[in-house]
Enzyme design. Structure first.
Site, PDB file in Angstrom:
ATOM      1  N   CYS A 150      -5.587 -13.822  -1.756  1.00  0.00           N
ATOM      2  CA  CYS A 150      -5.160 -15.517  -1.489  1.00  0.00           C
ATOM      3  C   CYS A 150      -6.408 -16.042  -1.629  1.00  0.00           C
ATOM      4  O   CYS A 150      -6.014 -17.373  -1.550  1.00  0.00           O
ATOM      5  CB  CYS A 150      -4.724 -15.268  -0.041  1.00  0.00           C
ATOM      6  SG  CYS A 150      -3.017 -14.441   0.088  1.00  0.00           S
ATOM      7  N   HIS A 191       3.038 -14.462 -17.101  1.00  0.00           N
ATOM      8  CA  HIS A 191       4.178 -13.372 -17.051  1.00  0.00           C
ATOM      9  C   HIS A 191       5.273 -14.463 -16.433  1.00  0.00           C
ATOM     10  O   HIS A 191       5.215 -15.597 -16.437  1.00  0.00           O
ATOM     11  CB  HIS A 191       4.059 -12.270 -15.812  1.00  0.00           C
ATOM     12  CG  HIS A 191       3.870 -12.673 -14.586  1.00  0.00           C
ATOM     13  ND1 HIS A 191       4.562 -13.452 -13.837  1.00  0.00           N
ATOM     14  CD2 HIS A 191       2.762 -12.416 -13.803  1.00  0.00           C
ATOM     15  CE1 HIS A 191       4.151 -13.520 -12.508  1.00  0.00           C
ATOM     16  NE2 HIS A 191       2.930 -12.911 -12.434  1.00  0.00           N
ATOM     17  N   HIS A 233       4.773 -17.267 -13.855  1.00  0.00           N
ATOM     18  CA  HIS A 233       4.240 -18.599 -14.101  1.00  0.00           C
ATOM     19  C   HIS A 233       5.020 -19.266 -15.087  1.00  0.00           C
ATOM     20  O   HIS A 233       5.228 -20.486 -15.087  1.00  0.00           O
ATOM     21  CB  HIS A 233       3.006 -18.177 -14.879  1.00  0.00           C
ATOM     22  CG  HIS A 233       2.106 -17.256 -14.324  1.00  0.00           C
ATOM     23  ND1 HIS A 233       1.810 -15.998 -14.769  1.00  0.00           N
ATOM     24  CD2 HIS A 233       1.416 -17.289 -13.186  1.00  0.00           C
ATOM     25  CE1 HIS A 233       0.876 -15.432 -13.845  1.00  0.00           C
ATOM     26  NE2 HIS A 233       0.574 -16.066 -13.082  1.00  0.00           N
ATOM     27  N   HIS A 285       0.060  -9.770  -0.751  1.00  0.00           N
ATOM     28  CA  HIS A 285      -0.784  -8.661  -1.433  1.00  0.00           C
ATOM     29  C   HIS A 285      -0.611  -7.431  -0.889  1.00  0.00           C
ATOM     30  O   HIS A 285      -1.074  -6.482  -1.310  1.00  0.00           O
ATOM     31  CB  HIS A 285      -1.952  -9.208  -1.630  1.00  0.00           C
ATOM     32  CG  HIS A 285      -2.143 -10.552  -2.204  1.00  0.00           C
ATOM     33  ND1 HIS A 285      -2.272 -11.606  -1.601  1.00  0.00           N
ATOM     34  CD2 HIS A 285      -2.192 -10.619  -3.611  1.00  0.00           C
ATOM     35  CE1 HIS A 285      -2.305 -12.665  -2.576  1.00  0.00           C
ATOM     36  NE2 HIS A 285      -2.522 -12.186  -3.820  1.00  0.00           N
ATOM     37  N   CYS A 291      -8.475 -12.406   3.090  1.00  0.00           N
ATOM     38  CA  CYS A 291      -7.632 -11.883   1.837  1.00  0.00           C
ATOM     39  C   CYS A 291      -8.087 -12.493   0.639  1.00  0.00           C
ATOM     40  O   CYS A 291      -8.083 -13.441   0.329  1.00  0.00           O
ATOM     41  CB  CYS A 291      -6.217 -12.171   2.046  1.00  0.00           C
ATOM     42  SG  CYS A 291      -5.254 -11.440   0.523  1.00  0.00           S
ATOM     43  N   LYS A 299       8.440  -8.643  -5.270  1.00  0.00           N
ATOM     44  CA  LYS A 299       7.778  -9.912  -6.025  1.00  0.00           C
ATOM     45  C   LYS A 299       7.192  -9.152  -7.325  1.00  0.00           C
ATOM     46  O   LYS A 299       6.610  -8.468  -7.402  1.00  0.00           O
ATOM     47  CB  LYS A 299       6.795 -10.677  -5.302  1.00  0.00           C
ATOM     48  CG  LYS A 299       6.301 -11.966  -6.039  1.00  0.00           C
ATOM     49  CD  LYS A 299       4.997 -12.590  -5.286  1.00  0.00           C
ATOM     50  CE  LYS A 299       4.606 -13.635  -5.840  1.00  0.00           C
ATOM     51  NZ  LYS A 299       3.289 -14.092  -5.531  1.00  0.00           N
ATOM     52  N   LYS A 324       1.155  -9.223 -10.885  1.00  0.00           N
ATOM     53  CA  LYS A 324       0.208  -8.457 -11.729  1.00  0.00           C
ATOM     54  C   LYS A 324      -0.300  -7.225 -10.743  1.00  0.00           C
ATOM     55  O   LYS A 324      -0.481  -6.159 -11.212  1.00  0.00           O
ATOM     56  CB  LYS A 324      -1.008  -9.041 -12.408  1.00  0.00           C
ATOM     57  CG  LYS A 324      -1.809  -8.338 -13.067  1.00  0.00           C
ATOM     58  CD  LYS A 324      -3.204  -8.978 -13.097  1.00  0.00           C
ATOM     59  CE  LYS A 324      -4.170  -8.143 -13.542  1.00  0.00           C
ATOM     60  NZ  LYS A 324      -5.404  -8.210 -12.702  1.00  0.00           N
ATOM     61  N   CYS A 380      -1.751  -8.481   4.368  1.00  0.00           N
ATOM     62  CA  CYS A 380      -1.215  -9.733   3.700  1.00  0.00           C
ATOM     63  C   CYS A 380       0.055  -9.560   3.348  1.00  0.00           C
ATOM     64  O   CYS A 380       0.415  -8.809   2.340  1.00  0.00           O
ATOM     65  CB  CYS A 380      -2.222 -10.400   2.795  1.00  0.00           C
ATOM     66  SG  CYS A 380      -1.425 -11.548   1.730  1.00  0.00           S
TER      67      CYS A 380
END
Ligand code: MSP
Length: 647
Positions: free
Chosen positions: A128, A17, A20, A145, A125, A294, A297, A142
């Site tokens: 992570c 996405h 990246h 996430h 997590c 953020k 996905k 976290c």
């Protein structure tokens, strides 16, 4: 000089996405820039293919991990050319050479006593793929996430990371540019004020087999970060390949702030334990956000790079990403922002300057760069020369320090100045009287010369637009085998050069296009009618109505070769259809016969391990306190005809 610059290797649990793409674009731009400065450059990216996340993603797709990683790694590899990103090496952690080297390193570090066996209990997590400290949690979650970590206790191997804490603090303090921008250096130093824990570097095979086996204990595989970080070495053929000797001393890594800790703490201490020099620099950027969240996905608000390029064009996307984000800080993505940049900076400022200048050179000088006449120079010309020289200094300083937005801003200041220069000098007025001919020629020469320098400095960011400018200005030959030092000085445009007819550099986006352009803002919005609404998690009745749920009777069931988790079911619903289900761990083929299950009947057919599946079986899944998973198929409570609609 030598430059070795890397991106993180991306997890293959998600397709590429914009997040990246940004990091990889930064590295591509930096590589192009350093090449322009005459460096020997190596640019590496790749994919991180082991670990729990990958296994889970493969399970969700009901394919084997290998099949899954091959598909997504390929999607990453194929995305980069769409953005004209040209890495020299694409590394995969499932590559056998990488695996062998990781094992050699583990053995060496183990043999010297820096790896030991112990029990550890902590908060893990999965997103992570690491244990978090209480301090890192935000409201018990976290921060990356937005989920609470799970408690885990198990026996594992540990790397004596704490042994290298003092050395690391010293190294960061002695090398102010080791981690930049400074805020991240400070963050790491502040983290290192607390005593550091050792790093758990294994996972028991009872829980995870998709990883690199520890060379000294076959009951464990390597923790994905210990495996992944080593890619920066295996990609240049550590320990004895020629590229290793050529590039390691120049290694610079680019990452976002989510993976600061593994890069700023695990990696340098691992290198130290291996008896190696630390990498040269770590460059850390912020997040691309959509609506203040953020882009990721797991949150489901991703923007796809291929869609952006189709919509706005390659150079606009590249320019926007590098101009809009201040390296180190977060930035917001929106269609409005990209359209604004396209219309104002590109179509209006640069595009207009280029076409106006070329049109005038054609009109008043037959398409040939005229000779400048030094005796006609006035203050505005001298100011322009000075501004270009200053811009080149700021540009290089900013590019070297990853401040791409500042480098571009300085170029656009000159572009603005040139547009004003045209108005002030009004070549159309000068052309009215032949006595002004030499002054007119000087003005046109100045325009051609500035465009040459602009074409050169925008090249790392907008390779296509730059190439168009170079072709139009007939500079291919002149710029071949030059670098920024030699080619960016004033006065290299050769009078007499015949120019080519200009093409439009950037179209303005009209309203109609703007309307279309806003549609694919982020994936969740495009699929608005079928995806839950972000704010309340609800689905509209219309959206639900689109789903065709049916009762189906299992008339045959069998295992699929080489796919431990999959069963091939033949269902009556009421017509016969084949459905592949990832339920082999929970049901034997025999016990399924005659059962009435519920299927999604209008799912697009998909091929799984060579079998085409026409639908999906619904089931409920639960995890007990010990972490064991149970799956129960959804059925109907009384006999009902196969094919009946579930609504
Ligand atoms: N596999 C690890 C990295 C191992 S490197 C030895 C990993 N992979 S990842 O797929 O999650 O990629 C994380 C990286 O992707 C970030 O550090 C950043 O480079 C990029 N980004 C992903 N989402 C992003 C944003 N929303 N914004 C900016 N960059 C983002 O972590």
């Amino acid at each position: 000089m030598t430059t070795y610059i890397t991106t993180p290797i991306y997890y293959v649990n998600a397709r590429p996405h914009l997040g990246h793409s940004y990091t990889t674009l930064v590295v591509d731009t930096f590589s192009r820039y350093r090449r322009l400065c005459g460096d020997d450059v190596r640019f590496q990216t790749g994919t991180d293919e082991h670990g729990e996340k990958i296994v889970e993603a493969a399970e969700r797709e009901s394919v084997s991990p290998k099949e899954y990683v091959d598909t997504i790694s390929d999607a990453f590899r194929k995305t980069w050319p769409l953005l004209k990103i040209e890495p020299d090496n694409f590394i995969r952690t499932t590559n056998s050479e990488h695996i062998k080297t990781v094992q050699n390193i583990l053995q060496k570090v183990h043999d010297q006593g820096d790896i030991y066996f112990a029990e550890y209990a902590g908060l893990y997590c999965q997103g992570c793929e690491r244990f978090l400290t209480e301090k890192e949690l935000v409201d018990g979650n976290c921060p990356d996430h937005q989920k609470p970590p799970e408690k885990r206790a198990e026996k594992n191997y540990f790397f004596r990371m704490s042994k290298y804490q003092d050395w690391l603090i010293e190294h960061i303090k002695e090398n102010p540019e080791y981690i930049t921008p400074e805020r991240y250096r400070n963050e790491v130093l502040s983290f290192l004020k607390e005593p550091m824990e050792d790093l758990c570097i294994s996972r028991p095979t009872s829980r995870l087999t998709w990883g690199i086996p520890l060379p000294f204990d076959e009951n464990f595989v390597t923790y994905v970060w210990f495996d992944a970080l080593i890619n920066y070495l295996t990609g240049i053929d550590y320990p004895d390949g020629p590229d290793f000797n050529r590039y390691w001393d120049a290694a610079e890594h680019v990452i976002a702030k989510d993976i600061l800790k593994p890069h700023a703490i695990y990696w340098p201490t691992m290198l130290k334990a291996m008896g190696m020099k630390p990498y040269k620099k770590l460059h850390v950027h912020g997040y691309w956000k959509v609506d203040e969240t953020k882009m990721s996905k797991s949150i489901g608000n991703v923007v796809r790079p291929d869609e952006l390029v189709n919509m706005y064009g390659l150079d606009t996307v590249r320019y926007f990403l590098l101009r809009e984000m201040s390296f180190g800080l977060d930035a917001s993505f929106s269609s409005d922002a990209i359209i604004a940049r396209q219309n104002s900076d590109l179509a209006n400022d640069l595009g207009n300057l280029f076409s106006r200048s070329l049109t005038m050179i054609f009109k008043y000088s037959g398409g040939v760069v005229p000779q400048q006449d030094e005796s006609t120079l006035i203050d505005t010309d001298r100011e322009l020369i000075l501004a270009v020289e200053n811009m080149l200094v700021t540009y290089r300083k900013s590019m070297d320090s990853f401040n791409f937005h500042l480098a571009l801003r300085s170029v656009w200041e000159v572009i603005g100045m040139l547009n004003r220069y045209i108005v002030t000098n009004a070549p159309w007025e000068l052309a009215k009287d032949p006595v002004n001919e030499s002054r007119l020629h000087t003005v046109l020469y100045f325009l051609a010369e500035c465009l040459r320098i602009i074409a050169l400095v925008v090249q790392p960011v907008m390779p296509d637009a730059s190439a168009k400018m170079v072709t139009t200005l007939n500079l291919e030959k002149a710029l071949r085998s030059v670098n920024l030092d030699t080619a960016a000085t004033w006065g290299l445009t050769i009078a007499g050069t015949k120019l080519n007819k200009p093409e439009q550099l950037f179209p303005r986006l009209d309203k109609k296009k703007k309307k279309q352009a806003q549609a694919p803002k982020a994936e969740k919005q495009k699929k608005k009618d079928i995806a839950p609404k972000e704010e309340d998690g609800l689905v509209t009745f219309d959206a639900f109505q689109k789903m065709d749920l049916r009762v189906a009777k299992v008339v045959a069931a069998e295992k699929i070769k080489k796919a431990e988790k999959l069963l091939k079911l033949t269902l009556e619903a009421p017509e016969e259809r084949t459905v592949v289900a990832g339920i082999a761990k929970y049901y034997s083929p025999e016990e399924l016969l005659g059962k009435s299950v519920i299927i999604v009947a209008n799912l697009k057919p998909a091929k799984l391990m060579g079998v085409t599946s026409h639908g999906m079986v619904l089931a409920a899944k639960e995890k007990d306190a010990d972490g064991n998973e149970r799956l129960v198929l959804s059925t109907v409570s009384a006999d009902i005809a196969p094919g009946s609609r579930v609504a």
